[in-house]
Motif scaffolding. Structure first.
Motif, PDB file in Angstrom:
ATOM      1  N   GLY A  77       0.804  -1.221   0.000  1.00  0.00           N
ATOM      2  CA  GLY A  77       0.000   0.000   0.000  1.00  0.00           C
ATOM      3  C   GLY A  77       0.834   1.265   0.000  1.00  0.00           C
ATOM      4  N   TRP A  78       2.158   1.138   0.066  1.00  0.00           N
ATOM      5  CA  TRP A  78       3.036   2.309   0.100  1.00  0.00           C
ATOM      6  C   TRP A  78       2.979   3.036  -1.234  1.00  0.00           C
ATOM      7  CZ3 TRP A  78       8.004   3.484  -2.142  1.00  0.00           C
ATOM      8  CH2 TRP A  78       8.602   4.613  -1.583  1.00  0.00           C
ATOM      9  N   VAL A  79       2.889   4.376  -1.181  1.00  0.00           N
ATOM     10  CA  VAL A  79       2.723   5.201  -2.369  1.00  0.00           C
ATOM     11  C   VAL A  79       3.945   6.100  -2.553  1.00  0.00           C
ATOM     12  CG1 VAL A  79       1.266   6.928  -3.500  1.00  0.00           C
ATOM     13  CG2 VAL A  79       0.220   5.175  -2.045  1.00  0.00           C
ATOM     14  N   MET A  80       4.406   6.193  -3.799  1.00  0.00           N
ATOM     15  CA  MET A  80       5.549   7.054  -4.093  1.00  0.00           C
ATOM     16  C   MET A  80       5.288   7.911  -5.317  1.00  0.00           C
ATOM     17  SD  MET A  80       8.167   4.240  -5.739  1.00  0.00           S
ATOM     18  CE  MET A  80       9.460   5.393  -5.959  1.00  0.00           C
ATOM     19  N   LEU A  81       5.931   9.071  -5.357  1.00  0.00           N
ATOM     20  CA  LEU A  81       5.864   9.979  -6.494  1.00  0.00           C
ATOM     21  C   LEU A  81       6.835   9.494  -7.564  1.00  0.00           C
ATOM     22  CD1 LEU A  81       4.816  12.823  -7.532  1.00  0.00           C
ATOM     23  CD2 LEU A  81       7.039  13.656  -6.752  1.00  0.00           C
ATOM     24  N   VAL A  82       6.384   9.525  -8.813  1.00  0.00           N
ATOM     25  CA  VAL A  82       7.214   9.110  -9.940  1.00  0.00           C
ATOM     26  C   VAL A  82       7.117  10.174 -11.032  1.00  0.00           C
ATOM     27  CG1 VAL A  82       7.459   7.399 -11.789  1.00  0.00           C
ATOM     28  CG2 VAL A  82       6.925   6.656  -9.463  1.00  0.00           C
ATOM     29  N   LEU A  83       8.261  10.562 -11.562  1.00  0.00           N
ATOM     30  CA  LEU A  83       8.320  11.370 -12.771  1.00  0.00           C
ATOM     31  C   LEU A  83       8.808  10.456 -13.880  1.00  0.00           C
ATOM     32  CD1 LEU A  83       8.509  13.856 -14.632  1.00  0.00           C
ATOM     33  CD2 LEU A  83      10.774  14.285 -13.653  1.00  0.00           C
ATOM     34  N   ALA A  84       7.983  10.249 -14.886  1.00  0.00           N
ATOM     35  CA  ALA A  84       8.397   9.523 -16.087  1.00  0.00           C
ATOM     36  C   ALA A  84       8.561  10.582 -17.171  1.00  0.00           C
ATOM     37  CB  ALA A  84       7.343   8.499 -16.492  1.00  0.00           C
ATOM     38  N   THR A  85       9.698  10.608 -17.854  1.00  0.00           N
ATOM     39  CA  THR A  85       9.900  11.630 -18.871  1.00  0.00           C
ATOM     40  C   THR A  85       9.293  11.230 -20.218  1.00  0.00           C
ATOM     41  OG1 THR A  85      12.141  10.828 -19.334  1.00  0.00           O
ATOM     42  CG2 THR A  85      11.916  12.642 -17.738  1.00  0.00           C
ATOM     43  N   ALA A  86       8.511  10.159 -20.208  1.00  0.00           N
ATOM     44  CA  ALA A  86       7.703   9.758 -21.359  1.00  0.00           C
ATOM     45  C   ALA A  86       6.453   9.068 -20.810  1.00  0.00           C
ATOM     46  CB  ALA A  86       8.472   8.804 -22.268  1.00  0.00           C
ATOM     47  N   PRO A  87       5.281   9.441 -21.290  1.00  0.00           N
ATOM     48  CA  PRO A  87       4.047   8.819 -20.771  1.00  0.00           C
ATOM     49  C   PRO A  87       4.052   7.294 -20.858  1.00  0.00           C
ATOM     50  CG  PRO A  87       3.503  10.719 -22.119  1.00  0.00           C
ATOM     51  CD  PRO A  87       4.987  10.474 -22.281  1.00  0.00           C
ATOM     52  N   ALA A  88       4.632   6.732 -21.909  1.00  0.00           N
ATOM     53  CA  ALA A  88       4.641   5.275 -22.056  1.00  0.00           C
ATOM     54  C   ALA A  88       5.365   4.583 -20.907  1.00  0.00           C
ATOM     55  CB  ALA A  88       5.291   4.878 -23.383  1.00  0.00           C
ATOM     56  N   LEU A  89       6.293   5.271 -20.266  1.00  0.00           N
ATOM     57  CA  LEU A  89       7.028   4.673 -19.143  1.00  0.00           C
ATOM     58  C   LEU A  89       6.250   4.763 -17.836  1.00  0.00           C
ATOM     59  CD1 LEU A  89      10.687   5.875 -19.811  1.00  0.00           C
ATOM     60  CD2 LEU A  89       9.539   3.786 -20.579  1.00  0.00           C
TER      61      LEU A  89
END
Length: 128
Positions: A77-89
């Motif tokens: 249930g742990w939640v983390m912020l993610v930046l993907a520099t391409a939507p497909a990723l």
């Protein structure tokens, strides 16, 4: 940076990058995944990046465009912020539920609303 926390055309980030390498990779390199380190800075996540690339069809390179997401680990249930520099990723993950947000500000607000530690076991994505 635009006023809503999204990337401006010059690719400035609303959060600091951990190193110049991380920033250069995010702005000029191949599409990749970045997560927050212990200091709250964006840092390349090589393992997550390799995993995400496995979902990209062979012979194609994902379109570069920042994608702010929250990933919830299905087991904990742990939640983390993610930046993907391409939507497909940033669209799917083999062990996490993914929620996309229109800006970094929106993703950060949703993450902060979960409390500390950011754990969510209810329906995904969490109500905003």
């Amino acid at each position: 940076m635009s006023g809503d926390g999204a990337f401006a055309p010059a690719w400035s980030a609303p959060l600091p990058f951990a190193t110049r390498f991380d920033e250069a990779l995010a702005t000029e390199g191949v599409p990749a995944i970045f997560t927050l380190d212990a200091a709250g800075q964006l840092r390349l996540s090589p393992t997550r990046t390799r995993e995400a690339w496995e979902s990209v069809p062979a012979g194609t390179t994902p379109r570069r465009e920042p994608c702010w997401c929250l990933h919830r680990d299905r087991a904990t249930g742990w939640v983390m912020l993610v930046l993907a520099t391409a939507p497909a990723l940033g669209e799917r993950h083999p062990r996490a539920d993914v929620a996309r947000y229109p800006s970094a500000a929106a993703a950060l607000a949703a993450l902060r609303a979960l409390g500390r530690p950011p754990v969510w076991r209810g329906p995904w994505p969490p109500p905003g």
